[in-house]
Design a protein around this motif. Structure first.
Motif, short mmCIF file in Angstrom:
data_model
loop_
_atom_site.label_atom_id
_atom_site.label_comp_id
_atom_site.label_asym_id
_atom_site.label_seq_id
_atom_site.Cartn_x
_atom_site.Cartn_y
_atom_site.Cartn_z
N GLU A 169 2.56 -9.33 -8.01
CA GLU A 169 3.58 -8.96 -8.99
C GLU A 169 3.04 -9.09 -10.42
O GLU A 169 3.15 -8.17 -11.24
N THR A 170 2.42 -10.24 -10.70
CA THR A 170 1.86 -10.46 -12.03
C THR A 170 0.69 -9.51 -12.28
O THR A 170 0.50 -8.99 -13.38
N TRP A 171 -0.11 -9.28 -11.25
CA TRP A 171 -1.24 -8.34 -11.35
C TRP A 171 -0.73 -6.96 -11.78
O TRP A 171 -1.24 -6.36 -12.73
N ASN A 172 0.30 -6.48 -11.10
CA ASN A 172 0.84 -5.16 -11.40
C ASN A 172 1.44 -5.08 -12.81
O ASN A 172 1.27 -4.09 -13.50
N TRP A 173 2.09 -6.15 -13.18
CA TRP A 173 2.66 -6.18 -14.53
C TRP A 173 1.54 -6.09 -15.58
O TRP A 173 1.63 -5.33 -16.54
N PHE A 174 0.49 -6.85 -15.38
CA PHE A 174 -0.66 -6.89 -16.29
C PHE A 174 -1.31 -5.50 -16.36
O PHE A 174 -1.60 -4.97 -17.43
N ASP A 216 -12.35 -5.09 4.39
CA ASP A 216 -13.36 -4.62 3.43
C ASP A 216 -14.19 -5.77 2.86
O ASP A 216 -14.98 -5.57 1.94
N GLY A 217 -13.94 -6.96 3.35
CA GLY A 217 -14.68 -8.12 2.84
C GLY A 217 -14.07 -8.71 1.59
O GLY A 217 -14.64 -9.59 0.95
N TYR A 218 -12.88 -8.23 1.20
CA TYR A 218 -12.22 -8.77 0.02
C TYR A 218 -11.56 -10.10 0.36
O TYR A 218 -10.92 -10.24 1.41
N ILE A 219 -11.71 -11.05 -0.55
CA ILE A 219 -11.20 -12.40 -0.29
C ILE A 219 -9.94 -12.68 -1.10
O ILE A 219 -9.90 -12.44 -2.31
N SER A 220 -8.92 -13.19 -0.42
CA SER A 220 -7.70 -13.64 -1.11
C SER A 220 -7.74 -15.16 -1.13
O SER A 220 -7.98 -15.78 -0.10
N ILE A 221 -7.45 -15.73 -2.27
CA ILE A 221 -7.46 -17.19 -2.39
C ILE A 221 -6.05 -17.70 -2.14
O ILE A 221 -5.09 -17.23 -2.75
N GLY A 222 -5.94 -18.68 -1.25
CA GLY A 222 -4.60 -19.15 -0.88
C GLY A 222 -4.23 -20.50 -1.45
O GLY A 222 -3.35 -21.16 -0.93
N LEU A 242 -16.46 -5.80 -8.79
CA LEU A 242 -17.24 -5.36 -9.93
C LEU A 242 -16.58 -4.12 -10.51
O LEU A 242 -16.42 -3.12 -9.82
N PRO A 243 -16.20 -4.15 -11.78
CA PRO A 243 -15.51 -2.98 -12.33
C PRO A 243 -16.48 -1.80 -12.35
O PRO A 243 -17.65 -1.97 -12.64
N GLY A 244 -16.02 -0.65 -12.03
CA GLY A 244 -16.91 0.52 -12.04
C GLY A 244 -17.64 0.72 -10.74
O GLY A 244 -18.19 1.78 -10.49
N ALA A 245 -17.64 -0.31 -9.89
CA ALA A 245 -18.34 -0.17 -8.61
C ALA A 245 -17.40 -0.38 -7.43
O ALA A 245 -17.52 0.28 -6.41
N GLU A 246 -16.48 -1.32 -7.60
CA GLU A 246 -15.61 -1.68 -6.48
C GLU A 246 -14.16 -1.69 -6.95
O GLU A 246 -13.84 -2.34 -7.95
N ALA A 247 -13.31 -0.97 -6.26
CA ALA A 247 -11.91 -0.91 -6.66
C ALA A 247 -11.25 -2.27 -6.46
O ALA A 247 -11.49 -2.93 -5.46
N ALA A 248 -10.43 -2.66 -7.44
CA ALA A 248 -9.71 -3.92 -7.30
C ALA A 248 -8.47 -3.71 -6.45
O ALA A 248 -7.95 -2.61 -6.36
N LYS A 249 -8.02 -4.79 -5.80
CA LYS A 249 -6.75 -4.74 -5.06
C LYS A 249 -5.83 -5.78 -5.71
O LYS A 249 -6.25 -6.91 -5.97
N ALA A 250 -4.59 -5.37 -5.91
CA ALA A 250 -3.63 -6.25 -6.58
C ALA A 250 -3.49 -7.59 -5.86
O ALA A 250 -3.23 -7.62 -4.66
N GLY A 251 -3.71 -8.67 -6.59
CA GLY A 251 -3.49 -10.00 -6.04
C GLY A 251 -4.60 -10.51 -5.13
O GLY A 251 -4.49 -11.60 -4.57
N VAL A 252 -5.68 -9.73 -5.00
CA VAL A 252 -6.81 -10.14 -4.15
C VAL A 252 -8.03 -10.33 -5.06
O VAL A 252 -8.36 -9.43 -5.83
#
Ligand code: WT7
Length: 642
Positions: A396-401, A500-506, A429-439
């Motif tokens: 939610e905060t990611w999307n708002w930002f 995709d190997g993306y890590i979410s911190i819990g 990495l910006p420009g190389a890997e797409a970010a995912k909201a909250g991940v």
């Protein structure tokens, strides 16, 4: 998103190539990067010495200097480029070029030497975020003195404990500064902190608050009561001998072996006593420089702004060192985000055309709460990259930002790392890997992040900016980080990984909590409470908080002769204990609630059942298994008190 990142420092192909190189030639890839990015006075002879792990040694026998790599290397082609743009809360500003910053650093480092500071001496810095504090840090680095910055929000008591453990020779502070329109009198706390101390020989005082007669007379009175030397730095440094820049430039910086300690920074762990995290030299420099370039995509014409204070690791790696090592121009701001009005940050971004903005989720949640009207009247089109750090941001905060600050055009780097890791470990990495909201994202190239079956995040290979130890406590270093998963570093966070190997911190897996991005140990608060004569026992838990991320709730058993039968008494006690915590630690540790109770829920073996307290603190009926609870009636009593 692409338009704003046409030529990222790390393209998709380069990211893949780097990952591949690390996979096939781990050490050689690091060595190549070190040679390309760092000026070594003497080349290293071995990439990694792991003969006495976990005391790993990187770039063995190399000789370098961090400050030299942040300043001197830019003089041939960037001398006139602005290094720092500073603004204080009142709106006074200063532009400092690389040339001027270099001069001010060599002047101050010569001065430190003259008062007897040598390589290896510990220097404590208790200052606000301003040019002088950055200069003080850089000057220590230049002469090989080990700085330990204590966040200006810590109380005199917390400062005292750190100075004493460090056996610091010097304490550098300032008369005060303004935040939220209030004067924060640092010198007062600093002079209190050294009352029972015999290691500090000099207290260095910067007059950051100018022409304040009342403050000056209070300061003079305090100085007259102290029995150590107080040096008025600005006055003494005006001496002719510090004006001969050519001569000062000829003084060699101290060339440190790659593994010698560059600084110590205290952080909280799961016991009552903070840990002095010790960082080495070459590896720390390499990774703060490289990660700044990769993650923030720093370019020559960027105006970079990281809102972190120098009192935390982010202010070390991504204010004082990384950006300067890359020759970047950065903004630093001393005041509060809502002073005088909640639009202050947006005003600063517009005024200085900030292009990269790195801040914390707790701040973003406040911005969202303050409202869009403060944002809409400003032109934020200079922004091209946003960053987040310190705690899970949540989608939610990611999307708002993304939407309201980045105008749905700027990539966000959600950077996971720690005081101990020295630099960012996990992010896209910006420009190389797409970010995912909250991940947070994948581990950066070169970083081997993995997740155990119990969802524990761990780092399976040593990396250059890893901590070298805990000051004066090697056992705790081994036990806290290296004892659970053979050969791996355990940060204490829980995590999960997607396909995709993306890590979410819990969140954390220990009693470390995160209040407004400030790391604290519940045991640290309990230790502080135990020092009050009003308290016989306490248990502190964290509960979710809409702005701060987490808030503190303290359950206390009062000492026998303290009565709290009336509501007023209870209120008064809460107030007193709250102040007591601020006195022992600092205002950032102020609890949300203090609840006095006749007993704490414990297991038969005497362990406090924190899970139950956490539920009770949120006003919930305890759920789950309570069969191990020794005295069931305690729960009823506790719930009565909420
Ligand atoms: C702890 C480290 C990293 C520099 C500032 C804080 C939490 C940090 C994130 C993130 C989720 C995060 C972790 C970590 N944390 N960044 N992007 N997402 N959690 O440094 O004071 O040493 O605290 O902050 O729990 O262990 P620190």
């Amino acid at each position: 998103m692409e338009a704003k990142l046409k030529q990222a420092n790390i393209s998709k192909e380069e990211a893949l190539k780097l990952r591949e190189n690390f996979k096939t030639n781990y050490l050689e890839t690091w060595a190549k990067l070190a040679k390309e990015n760092i000026f070594f006075k003497e080349e290293f002879t071995e990439i990694l010495d792991d003969s006495s792990k976990p005391e790993y040694k990187w770039f063995l026998n190399g000789k370098t200097n961090i400050s030299y790599n942040c300043l001197d290397i830019h003089l041939p082609d960037k001398a006139e480029k602005t290094a720092l743009i500073f603004e204080d809360e009142a709106g006074n500003s200063e532009h400092i070029s690389y040339k001027e910053l270099h001069q001010r650093v060599i002047r101050f480092s010569a001065y430190l030497k003259d008062i007897g500071i040598k390589k290896g001496d510990r220097v404590c810095i208790y200052m606000s975020l301003c040019p002088e504090s950055i200069i003080a840090m850089q000057a220590c680095m230049r002469i090989g003195a080990i700085h330990s910055v204590v966040f200006a929000g810590f109380s005199a008591h917390a400062l005292r404990d750190r100075i004493n453990e460090l056996e610091a020779k010097v304490l550098i502070t300032q008369n005060g500064f303004t935040r939220k329109n209030k004067s924060i009198e640092l010198f007062k706390a600093a002079s209190e902190a050294i009352l029972e101390n015999d290691s500090v020989t000099n207290l260095l005082l910067f007059e950051r608050m100018k022409n304040n007669n009342e403050l000056n007379s209070r300061t003079e009175k305090l100085i007259s009561e102290l029995d150590i030397k107080v040096n008025l730095v600005e006055e003494e440094i005006r001496d002719n001998k510090y004006q001969d820049i050519e001569k000062l430039s000829s003084i060699e910086p101290e060339w440190l072996e790659s593994n010698e300690t560059s600084f110590i920074l205290y952080t909280s762990g799961s016991t009552g006593k903070p840990k002095g995290i010790e960082h080495a030299t070459a590896g720390y420099l390499l990774w703060t420089k490289l990660s700044s370039k990769w993650v923030f995509d720093l370019k020559d014409d960027d105006i970079y702004w990281c809102t972190a204070d120098i009192g935390w690791i982010t202010g070390h790696s991504y204010v004082t060192y990384g950006p300067l090592a890359n020759g970047a121009t950065q903004l630093i701001y001393e005041g509060a985000p809502n002073s005088p009005e909640p639009n202050r940050f947006w005003e600063l971004i517009e005024k200085y055309k900030v292009s990269i903005f790195y801040t914390a989720p707790t701040a973003i949640r406040s911005f969202a709460q303050w409202g869009l009207e403060y944002i809409e009247k400003h032109d934020l089109s200079s922004l091209r990259l946003l960053g987040s750090v310190g705690e899970p941001i949540g989608s939610e905060t990611w999307n708002w930002f993304y939407e309201h600050i980045g105008n749905s055009k700027c990539p966000i780097v959600d950077t996971w790392w720690q005081t101990e890791t020295g630099g960012v470990m996990i992010t896209s990495l910006p420009g190389a890997e797409a970010a995912k909201a909250g991940v947070a994202g994948p581990a950066l190239p070169g970083i081997s992040a993995e997740i155990s079956p119990e969802s524990l995040l761990y780092i399976s290979k040593p990396w250059p900016s890893m901590l070298k130890g805990i000051y004066k406590n090697p056992e705790r270093f081994h036990q806290a980080y290296w004892s659970k998963i053979e050969g791996s570093y355990l940060p204490g966070d829980l995590a999960s990984q997607d396909e995709d190997g993306y890590i979410s911190i819990g969140g954390r897996n220990d009693d470390v909590i995160n209040i407004s991005g400030h790391r604290m140990g519940t045991a640290e608060i309990e230790t502080a409470l135990a020092k009050s004569p009003l308290v016989s026992e306490s248990a502190v838990v964290a509960i979710p908080h809409a702005i701060k991320g987490q808030g503190l709730v303290c359950f206390v058993i009062l000492s026998e002769n303290t009565s709290n039968d009336s509501e007023d008494k209870q209120k008064e006690l809460s107030q007193k204990l709250s102040e007591h915590i601020c006195y022992e630690i600092g205002a950032h540790a102020r609890p949300e609630k203090i609840i006095s109770c006749p007993a704490l829920p414990k297991t038969r073996s005497g362990k406090v059942m924190r899970r139950l307290l956490q539920e009770i603190a949120q006003g919930k009926e305890p759920s789950g298994d309570i069969s191990t609870l020794e005295e069931k009636s305690i729960l009823k009593d506790l719930l009565k008190n909420i």
